[in-house]
Design an enzyme around this catalytic site. Structure first.
Site, PDB file in Angstrom:
ATOM      1  N   GLU A   1      -5.992   0.475  -1.904  1.00 39.36           N
ATOM      2  CA  GLU A   1      -6.111  -0.018  -0.556  1.00 39.36           C
ATOM      3  C   GLU A   1      -6.418   1.146   0.330  1.00 39.36           C
ATOM      4  O   GLU A   1      -6.907   0.878   1.417  1.00 39.36           O
ATOM      5  CB  GLU A   1      -5.387  -1.105  -0.380  1.00 39.36           C
TER       6      GLU A   1
ATOM      7  N   CYS B   1       0.786  -0.566  -7.671  1.00 39.59           N
ATOM      8  CA  CYS B   1       2.008   0.154  -8.036  1.00 39.59           C
ATOM      9  C   CYS B   1       3.533  -0.853  -8.266  1.00 39.59           C
ATOM     10  O   CYS B   1       3.521  -0.939  -9.684  1.00 39.59           O
ATOM     11  CB  CYS B   1       2.335   0.655  -6.516  1.00 39.59           C
TER      12      CYS B   1
ATOM     13  N   HIS C   1      -2.730   3.443  -5.234  1.00 37.26           N
ATOM     14  CA  HIS C   1      -2.776   2.528  -4.055  1.00 37.26           C
ATOM     15  C   HIS C   1      -4.487   2.673  -3.569  1.00 37.26           C
ATOM     16  O   HIS C   1      -4.721   3.136  -2.641  1.00 37.26           O
ATOM     17  CB  HIS C   1      -1.993   3.040  -2.982  1.00 37.26           C
TER      18      HIS C   1
END
Length: 534
Positions: A510, A382, A508
């Site tokens: 994750e 990001c 993102h």
């Protein structure tokens, strides 16, 4: 009909109710049942979206674009499933809904009160989760600590649940058992008082879970059982472990799954002991090859600010046999002291995570430049992709005033600018580009190699985007567009050609990584660090 397990906490906050709830869910899954989990947060925010990471930790984003408490990340990782916005209930949501109904006259002129209207709204939301999931078990974590005034409506709501149908509800209460080093004693009095507070409300716990730095011995378990009104084997010891992912195994050693099921008059549906989860936990201790990573961010004073990110990195490390050590490096320190903080072959990789605002940005830009010029594996997420773009524009394309509209709106070269859909947006909460979007991957890119597919679907949380006016110049100088959102032609990933690993992504990854399904980009990044020779 779903069975409900309500998890409460006492003595102090941040005990690990989320980890316990997620671990209990994992146990029940492995015993053959379907499970869902939801979190009740007593704060008056409607969601976690505008909360400061220093105060609250990370904001976890669900696939359907809800900005939620970080515990939903624990739930998803342990259950190996994706949850939704209905799995996080806040006081703000509940009060707002009740007030809106009152304004519409839906209460038919009755005086609107905490009981039954507010508690009824809470119960209806819990029921909605049960009906939508059709799960055998619904685990409900109540945030905060027993005794907090803001949590009382939630505790009353779960008491009402039990009162209406006691056969289908049980309670697990986590408390802290302090250890006094001077006398070498574990003190159970706070636990006794905490359970006493619960009983005043009308809730009798089925399980008492004792958190602490040491295991609770048998004689102390008997003492807790006596004063808290539970059988001794229903007092569960939960000391600190080397990994949170080992908690389900540790709880099962104390037959927690059996205790929960027997409380409902049920038995396991499967007898498998070497489950995929157990086999996964073996890999944690088998990871032997050491590597060190620097996360250069602006919220490093609080570990929870990058919780999902650190977990995803470990998922990738364990999947590749890497013993990964992570240092959190303050980008403001890099900004003030320079890249010497990253120098001397100390690190095998650099990661710049997401964030907002211009504080510490120049330090992140320096970190991205250091990784680029030293052939050090780099992953920008990001904001990390955006600062890498600015660095590349300044030092490769010689655009001296390259910047982001977020940090320097008057710059004549806005490499990163406000997305058209964000122009005119006034409210902050829930207005960013949120949730999952499908991207088209560039064939032959490192991103394509990592995902092994022509498309990817990952979660987003941003307002600013790469400016396509600079796309041709970037690609002509070796910065390839690796993924795009085709419907709006948005650049979703950039990667540097002729570099061991230099990848930036606007999404993102994750947030979707799970122990049993490690994020592909993190596996690829760790492999690049394993190949790095400092």
């Amino acid at each position: 009909m779903s069975k409900f397990i309500f998890v409460t906490g006492g003595v102090m906050s941040s005990l690990g109710k989320g980890i316990f709830s997620a671990s209990l869910g994992r146990i029940l899954l492995d015993e053959g049942f379907s499970v869902t989990i939801l979190k009740m947060d007593p704060y008056l925010n409607v969601d976690a979206g505008v909360q400061n990471p220093f105060e609250h930790g990370e904001v976890f984003v669900t696939e359907d674009g809800a900005e939620t408490d970080l515990d939903l990340g624990h739930y998803e990782r342990f259950l190996n499933q994706n949850l939704h916005r209905i799995n996080n209930i806040t006081s703000g949501q509940v009060y707002l809904s009740v007030i809106e109904k009152e304004r519409k006259g839906e209460y038919m002129g009755h005086t609107v009160q905490i009981i039954p209207h507010l508690t009824g709204e809470i119960r209806s939301r819990v029921t909605k989760v049960a009906e939508a999931s059709k799960a055998d078990f619904v685990i409900v974590e109540v945030g905060g600590t027993v005794g907090d005034i803001e949590g009382l409506p939630f505790l009353e709501a779960i008491r009402e649940f039990w009162a209406e149908d006691p056969a289908n509800s049980i309670f697990a209460h986590l408390t802290y058992v302090p250890y006094l080093e001077t006398t070498d004693e574990l003190k159970t009095k706070p636990t006794q008082h905490s359970v006493g507070e619960l009983r005043k409300i009308g809730i009798q716990p089925t399980l008492v879970v004792a958190r602490g730095v040491k295991e609770l011995p048998a004689d102390q378990k008997r003492k807790v059982a006596l004063f808290c009104g539970v059988p001794a084997d229903h007092v569960i010891s939960l000391p600190n472990l080397t990994s949170v992912y080992k908690v389900p195994n540790y709880l099962q050693e104390q037959r927690v799954g059996h205790l929960v099921l027997s409380s409902f008059g049920m038995a396991p549906r499967t007898a498998e002991t070497e489950t995929p989860w157990v086999r996964f936990t073996w890999t944690i201790d088998q990871a032997k090859t050491p590597r060190r990573l620097a996360i250069v961010g602006k919220y490093v004073q609080l570990n929870d600010a990058y919780l999902s990110l650190r977990e995803a990195l470990h998922h990738g490390a364990w999947a590749t046999g890497c013993d990964l050590h992570i240092d959190l490096v303050d980008s403001e320190d890099v900004e003030k002291q320079g890249v010497r903080l990253l120098d001397a072959g100390k690190y095998d990789g650099i990661l710049v995570p997401g964030g907002f605002g211009k504080r510490g940005i120049e330090g992140m830009i320096l970190a991205a430049g250091y990784a680029r010029t030293h052939n050090l594996p780099y992953l920008g997420i990001c904001l990390g992709m955006q600062v890498a773009s600015i660095e590349f524009a300044r030092n490769v394309l010689s655009i001296a005033d390259a910047n982001s509209q977020e940090f320097k709106p008057e710059s004549k070269d806005l490499i990163i600018y406000l997305m058209p859909s964000q122009k005119g947006v006034q409210k902050l909460g829930g207005t960013m580009r949120l949730g999952v979007y499908e991207n088209t991957i560039t064939p032959g890119s490192r991103v394509q190699e990592a995902y092994g597919a022509s498309t990817l679907s990952e979660r987003h949380r941003h307002r600013y985007e790469f400016n396509n006016d600079y796309r041709t110049a970037f690609e002509e100088h070796g910065m390839r567009v690796a993924a795009v959102y085709p419907e709006e032609d948005l650049v979703e990933s950039l990667e540097l050609e002729n570099h061991p690993f230099f990848v930036g992504v606007q999404f993102h990854p994750e947030l979707s990584s799970k122990p049993l399904q490690p994020g592909p980009l993190f596996v690829a990044f760790v492999k690049a660090m394993l190949a790095h020779e400092g």
